[in-house]
Motif scaffolding. Structure first.
Motif, PDB file in Angstrom:
ATOM      1  N   GLU A   1       0.909  -1.335   0.174  1.00 59.42           N
ATOM      2  CA  GLU A   1      -0.058  -0.095  -0.009  1.00 59.42           C
ATOM      3  C   GLU A   1       0.850   1.222  -0.050  1.00 59.42           C
ATOM      4  N   SER A   2       0.644   2.037  -1.061  1.00 61.44           N
ATOM      5  CA  SER A   2       1.581   3.270  -1.063  1.00 61.44           C
ATOM      6  C   SER A   2       0.651   4.382  -1.041  1.00 61.44           C
ATOM      7  N   PHE A   3       0.869   5.664  -0.282  1.00 61.84           N
ATOM      8  CA  PHE A   3      -0.135   6.813  -0.198  1.00 61.84           C
ATOM      9  C   PHE A   3       0.622   8.199  -0.885  1.00 61.84           C
ATOM     10  N   ILE A   4       1.825   8.197  -1.030  1.00 64.56           N
ATOM     11  CA  ILE A   4       2.585   9.519  -1.324  1.00 64.56           C
ATOM     12  C   ILE A   4       2.461   9.559  -2.662  1.00 64.56           C
ATOM     13  N   GLY A   5       1.805  10.771  -3.317  1.00 62.34           N
ATOM     14  CA  GLY A   5       1.673  10.860  -4.784  1.00 62.34           C
ATOM     15  C   GLY A   5       0.033  10.630  -5.079  1.00 62.34           C
TER      16      GLY A   5
END
Length: 258
Positions: A168-172
């Motif tokens: 899970e990625s949040f940045i951008g």
């Protein structure tokens, strides 16, 4: 000028603008065949194979920063779908080592692998990530991913462990994907197999040992991804990916208790 190659059960078409000679791939009938076989676990699927042939005869001409003429080996790449062998879990393709034609093509490298057939089983918004890839080089040139890889003698057999890894990625922007974590620090295993006639890849998927990583929401010093391992262990550490050896130890310990 159209380029054609007929190998076994597939036909591939190319185009090359401005050519003044025949660039066709025309494998001789007696060309040595290289067979690539992938054993595909039921939750996965075989990726489309990318094939590259090279020619030292038909050069590619380009221009350097100072306007100088630069020459490099000609090359043609195309995609091939591996064919399922009956009702088995084996998928295969045969490629001629000698591509023939006026350019005297030779098989340079192949890129293939496996990924999840249905990433949505991990959630509606989950997409296919990376991992499970293999590059095999059959000449002395670098692969499309750089370098020639680990040199092997004779045929090549690859059997490797893999673990499902939800990222899970949040940045951008928010992204969530399911990848295959293997022992390599990259998503592709790289080999050079100059004498190989048979290449066999068997990914061993340990689907019951899922690892989950959640990236930071703010890019600041000291903010790290949080890794949750299948035994409940949690790590927040400056690491690009989960600890593969830790996963191996967790699985082996669990299997020992059975």
């Amino acid at each position: 000028m159209p380029l054609r190659i007929s190998v076994g059960l597939f036909v591939v078409f190319f185009s090359l603008s401005g050519c003044g000679q025949d660039y066709s791939l025309s494998p001789p009938a007696d060309s040595e065949q290289i067979t690539v076989t992938v054993k595909v676990p039921k939750e996965l699927k075989a990726k489309t194979m990318k094939v590259m042939y090279r020619s030292a005869t038909c050069k590619r001409i380009s221009q350097g920063p100072s306007g100088q003429r630069l020459e490099s080996d000609g090359h043609h790449g195309f995609d091939v779908q591996l064919k399922r062998q009956g009702q088995s879990d084996l998928y295969q393709v045969k490629l001629p080592k000698d591509g023939g034609g006026a350019c005297r093509w030779h098989l340079a490298n192949v890129t293939f692998g496996v990924d999840y057939a249905d990433p949505s089983r991990f959630g509606e918004s989950v997409t296919t990530g990376g991992g499970g890839g293999v590059v095999v080089v059959f000449d002395h040139k670098n692969s499309p991913r750089g370098g020639t890889g680990i040199e092997v003698k004779g045929d090549l057999t690859i059997k490797k462990d893999y673990y499902p890894w939800i990222i899970e990625s949040f940045i951008g922007r928010y992204e969530k994907d399911i990848s295959l974590l293997g022992e390599s620090r990259t998503y592709y295993l790289n080999y050079q197999a100059l004498q190989a006639k048979d290449v066999y890849f068997e990914p061993i998927l340990h689907s019951g040992f899922l690892v989950h990583s959640v990236g930071p929401k703010v890019k600041e010093k000291g903010n790290y991804a949080v890794f949750t391992y299948p035994d409940g262990t949690v790590e927040a550490i400056a690491r690009a990916q989960p600890d593969f050896r830790k996963l191996q130890a967790i699985r082996l310990a669990a299997e020992h208790k059975k």
